[in-house]
Design a protein around this motif. Structure first.
Motif, short mmCIF file in Angstrom:
data_model
loop_
_atom_site.label_atom_id
_atom_site.label_comp_id
_atom_site.label_asym_id
_atom_site.label_seq_id
_atom_site.Cartn_x
_atom_site.Cartn_y
_atom_site.Cartn_z
N THR A 295 -40.29 48.23 -22.89
CA THR A 295 -38.90 47.99 -22.50
C THR A 295 -38.86 46.80 -21.56
O THR A 295 -39.51 46.82 -20.51
CB THR A 295 -38.31 49.22 -21.77
OG1 THR A 295 -38.43 50.36 -22.62
CG2 THR A 295 -36.86 48.99 -21.42
N TYR B 255 -37.56 45.38 -18.83
CA TYR B 255 -36.73 45.98 -17.79
C TYR B 255 -36.53 45.02 -16.63
O TYR B 255 -37.48 44.66 -15.94
CB TYR B 255 -37.39 47.27 -17.31
CG TYR B 255 -36.47 48.22 -16.59
CD1 TYR B 255 -35.32 48.71 -17.22
CD2 TYR B 255 -36.73 48.63 -15.29
CE1 TYR B 255 -34.47 49.58 -16.56
CE2 TYR B 255 -35.89 49.51 -14.63
CZ TYR B 255 -34.76 49.98 -15.27
OH TYR B 255 -33.90 50.85 -14.62
N ASN C 153 -36.49 44.17 -26.66
CA ASN C 153 -35.23 44.42 -25.97
C ASN C 153 -35.35 43.99 -24.53
O ASN C 153 -36.45 43.81 -23.99
CB ASN C 153 -34.85 45.90 -26.07
CG ASN C 153 -35.92 46.79 -25.47
OD1 ASN C 153 -36.14 46.81 -24.27
ND2 ASN C 153 -36.61 47.55 -26.33
N PHE D 259 -33.23 44.93 -20.73
CA PHE D 259 -32.18 45.57 -19.95
C PHE D 259 -32.04 44.81 -18.64
O PHE D 259 -33.02 44.59 -17.93
CB PHE D 259 -32.55 47.03 -19.64
CG PHE D 259 -32.55 47.94 -20.83
CD1 PHE D 259 -31.50 48.82 -21.06
CD2 PHE D 259 -33.62 47.95 -21.73
CE1 PHE D 259 -31.50 49.67 -22.16
CE2 PHE D 259 -33.64 48.80 -22.82
CZ PHE D 259 -32.56 49.66 -23.04
N SER E 53 -21.60 45.46 -23.81
CA SER E 53 -22.82 45.53 -23.00
C SER E 53 -24.04 45.19 -23.84
O SER E 53 -25.12 44.94 -23.29
CB SER E 53 -22.97 46.92 -22.39
OG SER E 53 -22.85 47.92 -23.37
N GLU E 54 -23.88 45.15 -25.16
CA GLU E 54 -24.98 44.75 -26.06
C GLU E 54 -24.74 43.34 -26.57
O GLU E 54 -23.61 42.97 -26.89
CB GLU E 54 -25.09 45.71 -27.24
CG GLU E 54 -25.40 47.15 -26.85
CD GLU E 54 -24.16 47.93 -26.44
OE1 GLU E 54 -24.26 48.76 -25.52
OE2 GLU E 54 -23.08 47.67 -27.02
N ILE F 288 -29.27 44.22 -23.31
CA ILE F 288 -28.40 45.33 -22.90
C ILE F 288 -28.07 45.15 -21.43
O ILE F 288 -28.96 45.22 -20.56
CB ILE F 288 -29.07 46.68 -23.17
CG1 ILE F 288 -29.31 46.86 -24.67
CG2 ILE F 288 -28.20 47.82 -22.61
CD1 ILE F 288 -30.14 48.06 -25.04
N PHE G 9 -26.35 46.24 -17.98
CA PHE G 9 -25.84 47.38 -17.24
C PHE G 9 -24.43 47.03 -16.77
O PHE G 9 -24.21 46.70 -15.59
CB PHE G 9 -26.74 47.71 -16.05
CG PHE G 9 -28.11 48.22 -16.44
CD1 PHE G 9 -28.24 49.33 -17.25
CD2 PHE G 9 -29.26 47.59 -15.99
CE1 PHE G 9 -29.50 49.81 -17.61
CE2 PHE G 9 -30.52 48.06 -16.33
CZ PHE G 9 -30.64 49.17 -17.15
N TYR H 188 -26.81 50.17 -12.98
CA TYR H 188 -27.85 51.12 -13.38
C TYR H 188 -27.73 52.45 -12.64
O TYR H 188 -28.70 53.22 -12.56
CB TYR H 188 -29.25 50.51 -13.17
CG TYR H 188 -29.54 49.96 -11.80
CD1 TYR H 188 -29.74 50.79 -10.70
CD2 TYR H 188 -29.62 48.59 -11.60
CE1 TYR H 188 -30.02 50.29 -9.45
CE2 TYR H 188 -29.89 48.06 -10.34
CZ TYR H 188 -30.09 48.92 -9.27
OH TYR H 188 -30.35 48.41 -8.02
N LEU I 14 -35.09 55.01 -22.37
CA LEU I 14 -34.60 53.69 -22.75
C LEU I 14 -35.09 53.26 -24.13
O LEU I 14 -34.37 52.58 -24.87
CB LEU I 14 -35.02 52.66 -21.70
CG LEU I 14 -34.35 52.81 -20.34
CD1 LEU I 14 -34.86 51.74 -19.37
CD2 LEU I 14 -32.83 52.73 -20.44
N ALA J 289 -32.52 52.23 -27.00
CA ALA J 289 -32.56 50.89 -27.59
C ALA J 289 -32.71 50.97 -29.10
O ALA J 289 -32.09 50.21 -29.85
CB ALA J 289 -33.70 50.08 -26.99
#
Length: 939
Positions: free
Chosen positions: A121, A123, A145, A147, A172-173, A187, A189, A193, A262, A266
């Motif tokens: 992820t 992140y 992906n 975030f 948000s995507e 993605i 937030f 978050y 997550l 995703a």
């Protein structure tokens, strides 16, 4: 809410390792949190999973106190109930180097693998803006992906997004695309978050809670899958999460509530996203928001930390790693993977966004200084060991043929660990005689022998016997010691000199040898200076012969490329001889008030900048050697001692910085600024060193460059790219200043002239747009008195009182072929100089002996227009890892010629995984591509 939705509830905590509390106080809280997490996982099978904030350092910190819990941690990681990685720390992406971002992923993956599973992820929950090449880095790490919480403006699906709004998305995507074309599912937030934090269990509270939360999430969701992040900063585990989910499911049966993670979220989103998501490209820096949310002024908070970090990163990635590769290839030293991991991890413990950003309480940053030192000391030990191994392998016997009667040679080697050929002024300390304590000579006699030893006449030669311009200082006697591998320490006294000389055309990723030749007293050569800079009393005759000089007049110096004039106010006027254009108003100082905090710069209303423009300066000649000239400039700025008393009251009462009315004090003080301007004989840049002792508070000091260049955009060195940015922010930008991040440089250009300003650890700049021309401002210091954010946290250490030194380089370049044909740099050449400016010269004395390495040698040569060299290290499997990145928007070719025998060459990703075989004579590098090659040496 008629349509059925799946509500993905992800339990997590965002763990700032240190911030408003010192590290160990957060550490204690982390141990409590992890104990509670393991307990709830053990007793409640309905508590499905917990996301451990994307950083594996939390595991190290926990098992340091609770080593007996490691097996239990591994169990839940393997079962997929605790999700760890992919990072080692949650770094600030712009304040850490390209290679540091890679090491962060590498060590995060390796640590996670040891626990049994890696969360794939991308992140970035609280990054203060995101690097443009993140999608390419993630893709190369097998992650599809990302975030993130900042840098894109969500508009909601009822709002239209214009074609020009490259940083807006209705959802948000979105698709996030790197400069090379790599794409990941982004993605945002959009509701932060913590949008599913502290879910109620009691039905009455839960109805109102979920009605609002579902409405907020649906506003931005492009699919039937809604994300609820159940946690926040340092949030303890919600032990009632499973019960709260059951309550929500009973109250809203038309929705599906799942305790998710997550990765599953995703996957569900990627299978259901609409065909035409918005595409956001490159850096996510809030170009189309109000400008506040990326917290860019953290780039200038506690600049001393940024300078230490720049030194530490450079030492590891640009010096220690390449030298360790060289030593390993000679067979003299194994590559110290374990030491590099320790040094990198110690350094990266300072890279979390609230740490390296300088936006924590003073105790945090005090501890960071010690970590920087620890990492640096390990790197220095690796460098020393590598140089010792290499120096013994270099053939220096050729110097013997150039000696005259009665002369002895003291060879030394100079290493250039940058990726390009380099010329410049290097410094080395040499022993001309050594006596060990074990020799049996009496202590007093030993010292007397060395003190009275005549140095004699000295000259310096290169490997072809050509004379090299140099100067030296007599350092007298010095204590030293050896630490042999097979004996007790061996102390000695030595008579030492320090030589400074022009190291010309040292090959990239290689070395070149020189020798100081010592003759009898009265022979030909030069006398030096004592350590105090005075001619020795016994200086031999014949030292007064005219020497070539770069000084061409009062306050003026020039070489083949540049002519520099220091004006009466200390500003510089530079003539670029290739273009014939004069660049004026360079190196002007500007001081303004700052009533903001560690996160934000805020100039008081009505505050006028105090500058050195038109202020008389004291200018003196500092150096006049054949290879270098320097002038010293002294300024005295009268500035307020601090903000007025209103600021303290506003801070205590939590008045948000944008609404503060404080001004600057009427009490004034002197800020003395000393600037040394240096031009080297072969230099195509002008070295600038600024020193000052700050005793004032609540202010910002910058250096301004106003060359009169007409430009609408500029380039800044960023993470694996030279990012092109607009000089003027978008219309939505509300912040008064328009500061940005840089790594090694920022540059502006028009059709006839370019100017690049390189720096060492000064990451904040601003483009000053004045009518049609653009200038550059680089922040040297920002002094503030509070942390800011959500409460009152005084930080007197952030006033940065004391002595500071800042180093920059001014590099004119020619945008057209005509100027380049006259010897001028093109833009790529200027970028190369900026990257070389980061890396110190290294020199090591050796003896007269044979060896396997020639006197001039490159361990790996390469060609590739538009490519910048990034790394040379060893993989865990002991393959040589070499990395470049393409700064251009079109494909380029890379050609590599190793000096060592290669068994196999393969392309790789940043994770150092071998991919397809490559022909080293022709390696394709796509537009903006990060290109890594693995070379397996023959054994």
């Amino acid at each position: 809410m008629a349509q059925s939705k799946t509500v993905h509830i992800v339990s997590h905590t965002h763990w700032d390792r240190e911030w408003y509390l010192p590290y160990e106080k957060h550490h204690v809280r982390l141990v409590k949190l992890m104990d509670e997490l393991l307990a709830i996982l053990e007793k409640d099978p309905d508590f499905k999973s917990f996301h451990l904030d994307g950083q594996t350092i939390m595991l190290d910190d926990y098992v340091q106190i609770r080593p007996e819990k490691r097996e239990l941690l591994e169990k839940y990681v393997r079962e997929g109930r605790i999700h760890i990685g992919p990072w080692y720390v949650l770094q600030d992406e712009f304040l850490t180097s390209s290679e540091a971002n890679v090491r962060n992923l590498l060590y995060g993956h390796r640590d996670a693998a040891r626990y049994g599973a890696i969360s794939k992820t991308g992140y970035f929950p609280d990054s203060f803006g995101n690097m443009g090449q993140a999608p390419q880095l993630l893709r190369q790490a097998g992650i599809g992906n990302a975030f993130f919480g900042r840098g894109v403006k969500p508009t909601g699906f009822n709002n239209e997004v214009s074609e020009a709004a490259a940083y807006e998305s209705p959802y948000s995507e979105m698709i996030w695309e790197a400069p090379d074309g790599s794409r990941v599912l982004g993605i945002l937030f959009a509701n932060w978050y913590s949008n599913g934090n502290e879910m109620p269990v009691e039905p009455g509270e839960a109805v109102a809670y979920w009605e609002q939360k579902l409405q907020d999430a649906e506003k931005y969701a492009s699919t039937p899958h809604l994300l609820m992040m159940n946690g926040c900063d340092h949030q303890p585990v919600q032990q009632t999460a499973a019960a709260a989910i059951q309550t929500a499911q009973a109250l809203f049966p038309e929705q599906r509530f799942v305790h998710s993670n997550l990765a599953d979220y995703a996957k569900a989103v990627s299978e259901n996203v609409p065909e035409h998501l918005s595409v956001v490209r490159g850096e996510l820096r809030s170009q189309h928001t109000d400008g506040w949310s990326t917290l860019v002024n953290t780039a200038s908070s506690r600049i001393y930390l940024k300078q230490m970090n720049n030194q530490g990163q450079t030492l590891l990635e640009k010096t220690a790693e390449p030298l360790a590769v060289f030593a390993h290839l000679t067979g003299k030293a194994p590559y110290p993977h374990h030491l590099f991991e320790y040094a990198w991890k110690t350094l990266m413990q300072n890279h979390p966004h609230d740490s390296i950003c300088g936006c924590s309480v003073d105790e945090v940053h005090d501890e960071m200084v010690a970590r920087f030192a620890k990492s640096r000391h390990v790197a220095e030990a690796i460098v020393s060991d590598s140089l010792d191994a290499l120096a013994d392998e270099i053939d220096t016997s050729r110097f013997g043929r150039f000696l005259r009667e009665g002369e002895t040679a003291h060879p030394l080697a100079v290493w250039n660990t940058t990726g390009w050929k380099r010329s410049g002024v290097a410094t080395a300390e040499l022993e001309i005689e050594r006596i060990y304590f074990r020799s049996g000579i009496g202590f007093a006699e030993m010292k007397k022998t060395l003190k009275t030893l005549p140095i004699g006449r000295l000259r310096m030669i290169d490997p072809d016997g050509e004379e090299v311009p140099f100067s030296y200082e007599d350092l007298g006697i010095a204590f030293g010691y050896d630490l042999p591998d097979d004996r007790f320490r061996q102390p000695y006294f030595a008579r030492k000199i320090r030589v400074r000389f022009e190291a010309g055309r040292v090959p990239g990723i290689g070395h070149k040898t020189f020798a100081v030749v010592r003759g009898k007293q009265g022979g030909a050569g030069i006398a030096g200076r004592t350590a105090a800079g005075l001619a020795p009393a016994n200086a031999p005759a014949g030292n007064d012969a005219p020497r070539p000089s770069l000084v061409t007049g009062p306050n003026r110096m020039e070489n083949e490329y540049l002519a520099v004039t220091i004006e009466h106010d200390g500003s510089l006027t530079v003539m670029d001889k290739a273009t014939g254009r004069m660049l004026r108003d360079l190196c002007i100082y500007e001081d303004t008030g700052d009533i903001g905090n560690e996160y934000m710069y805020k100039q008081p209303d009505g505050d006028l900048p105090i500058t050195t423009k038109g202020l008389a300066a004291d200018v003196t000649l500092a150096e006049d050697d054949p290879y270098r000239a320097s002038f010293d400039i002294a300024h005295t700025l009268r500035i307020p001692v601090s903000a007025d008393d209103t600021l303290g009251e506003e801070q205590r009462e939590l008045v948000w910085f944008t609404g503060r009315r404080a001004g600057r004090s009427s009490v004034m003080t002197d800020l003395r600024i000393y600037t040394r301007i240096t031009l080297e004989r072969e230099g195509q840049g002008i070295l600038v060193e600024s020193a000052f002792d700050n005793q004032a508070e609540d202010h910002r000091l910058r250096m301004l460059f106003k060359p009169g260049i007409v430009a609408q955009t500029h380039k800044a060195d960023s993470i694996f790219e030279a990012a092109e940015r607009s000089n003027v922010p978008a219309a939505e930008w509300k912040k008064p200043s328009n500061c940005h991040h840089q790594q090694a440089f920022v540059s502006i250009r028009d059709e006839r002239q370019g100017l690049l300003i390189a720096n060492q650890g000064l990451p904040e700049y601003e483009i000053m747009q004045e009518e049609s021309t653009a200038g550059i401002a680089v922040t040297l210091l920002r002094a503030v008195g509070e942390m800011g954010d959500w409460g009152h946290f005084p930080t007197p250490g952030a006033q940065c009182k004391g002595k500071h030194t800042a180093r920059l380089m001014i590099v004119p370049f020619s945008p057209d072929e005509l100027g380049q044909g006259k010897g001028g740099l093109d833009e790529e050449g200027a970028m190369v100089l900026a990257h070389q400016f980061q890396v110190p010269w290294l020199a090591q004395q050796t003896g007269m002996h044979g060896g396997r390495l020639p006197a001039v040698h490159s361990y790996l040569s390469w060609e590739g227009k538009g490519l910048l060299f990034s790394a040379l290290k060893m993989s865990p499997e002991d393959a040589v890892v070499a990395r470049w990145f393409n700064t251009e928007k079109d494909p380029r070719l890379l050609r590599i010629e190793p000096s060592f025998a290669v068994q196999e060459a393969r392309e790789s990703n940043i994770m150092e995984e071998p991919l397809e075989r490559v022909d080293l004579a022709e390696i394709a590098a796509g537009p903006a591509e990060i290109k890594t090659v693995l070379l397996r040496p023959k054994t």
